[in-house]
Design an enzyme around this catalytic site. Sequence first.
Site, PDB file in Angstrom:
ATOM      1  N   ARG A  82      -1.531  77.409 105.292  1.00  0.00           N
ATOM      2  CA  ARG A  82      -2.438  76.891 104.265  1.00  0.00           C
ATOM      3  C   ARG A  82      -3.580  76.105 104.896  1.00  0.00           C
ATOM      4  O   ARG A  82      -4.706  76.138 104.430  1.00  0.00           O
ATOM      5  CB  ARG A  82      -1.687  75.941 103.315  1.00  0.00           C
ATOM      6  N   GLU A 149      -4.340  83.494  94.403  1.00  0.00           N
ATOM      7  CA  GLU A 149      -4.518  82.235  93.693  1.00  0.00           C
ATOM      8  C   GLU A 149      -5.441  81.287  94.442  1.00  0.00           C
ATOM      9  O   GLU A 149      -5.505  81.332  95.669  1.00  0.00           O
ATOM     10  CB  GLU A 149      -3.148  81.562  93.502  1.00  0.00           C
TER      11      GLU A 149
END
Lengths: 448, 145
Positions: A82, A149
């Site tokens: 991430r 997303e």
Amino acid sequence: MPYPCLRLADTLPSFGELVAFMTMSAKPTVSDVMAAAKREGRVLLQPRGGVGTYEGMRGLLTDIEQGGCADIMPVTVDSHTRLGRFDVATKCLENFPNRLNGFPVVSHGYQVMRQLNDACRKPLQIRHGSPDGRRLMAEAVAGGITSFEGGPIGYNLPYCADVSLEDSFASWAEIDELAGILTEMGHTVEREFFGSLTAVAVPPSIALACTFIEAVCASKKGVRAMSIAIPQGGNMVQDIAALEAIPILAQRYLPADCAVYSVLHQFMGIFPEDRPRADALIFSGALAGYFGKAQKIVCKTHLEAKGIPDTAAILDSLVLSRAGVTGRHVGLPLDRAPIDDERNAILRETQELLDPIVWETDVARAAIEAFHSGQMDIPFPANDAAKGDIFPLRDANGGLRFGSTGNLPFSKASIDRNNALLKTIPRQSHSTLVREAMMYFSNKEPIS
Amino acid sequence: MNSHVVPNTKGIVVLGSTSSDPHVVPLFLAKLMLEENGYQVVNLRCFNAPETFVTTAQDHEDIRAIVISNNNGAACEDLEGLSTALGRSKTRIPVILGGRAWLEFTPEIERTLHDHGITHICKDFDALLHTLETMKGTVPCHTLA
């Protein structure tokens, strides 16, 4: 021609190869199943889940799929990936895979993603939290993933202290551009926007304003399938009203040829530790999604307060949520008046936030300036690109209101309604009331 | 509803989390509580290097304390270098630590934090307020509140 996101690594496939691969795929896309759900009035369920190894991830997804209640499968990404620390994620995968708190998509690469995608009948979606998800997007779509997303606000301000909004808007514009190009060629890549933000008592108009800014930016890059995801706040009237506001706002702000879906995240705040109360919160989230006509609910488990859930807990929560979204358990008619009143108030607040931003030619620039001036804001931002001058309180019925509206451009009508709803709460310090708003469902008192 | 207006007469508190700690909500809660009780707060939010706390404190007059939050159990590692930064500072500033800064509190952890320059450890918001209210002057003393 260097294509968006695909240009970032030599190991990625060419655009031609990517399109050829997508053309051959016989699997339904996320957009396909969302569109069918909307048409048929069904609520889809999606759990969260991700582990480090391919074998572990395939096993988890297979177990969830065999449970029979999940409609869209998750690929939750690990923290190192991430944050763009791909080398750390790769070393972890090689040496300590159990330390990874999600699936390191970039370390595995798109070929492994294709195997994972092939192992499931249901479509997969990437769930992460990256302020710069470009490489992840490239590996994902090359791996057969049809929904991605995140956005420049929801995946930056709540998590990052040192990434400017300028940078995150630029990164996400490239992601939206790739999704738009593929959409134009007939391969729809759905985009989902994360309105849960810091996940701590986010007033609906803030969640909606942030996601719609991201959605408008995506639409300008050619994205034509998108989900607006908002968090369950815990007051059923307000949650239904917020979901009902989504299609109305979509009609106002997004092109008519955009397919827009409503998504509810089951409660994202501090969860009850005991199972009965946790299950009650999960079930009430499912009911809110059903009554609010969501197309999808992203599910929590009864182990939320205790850490990462096991497969059994994920399956149990899906069964519980499925029971809720059938609507069979509550055959009572809804009292429309309070829901309509709340929805109209949410719409008014959201439009007051959005109108000064989204009609500008450069929406990203207008949004960044609005955050800098406090005309747009979120509660408790990690990033000082947002002022953080607003904070939430709960009214006597548990509805989320503003303890401070900071510099938000709300009308007198909006502020008066907000303040009137807070008049009946006990007179305590704001810090105590904010803490109570956050801990609303984590009460450890015996149930009487 | 407007915020309670309390004159900020008790001095400035520099507030933030440590270099690896993303938890920002406790900082905003602490800021609210401190402002309600008469302090002016400089909220550095999350991911702060030890020297950032000290240099920020040096930029302000009437500093009452540095308040550091850690909620990922990494306070001992994250605060290495704090004592050096404090040593370079010309003023002695109380440095208060709060949050879930360790998995299990031991005398060794307490010693390490003291060596890093932590002068007070608070287990909750009420303890933080009590510590600030009862600290004598700006002379650091090591106590567990």
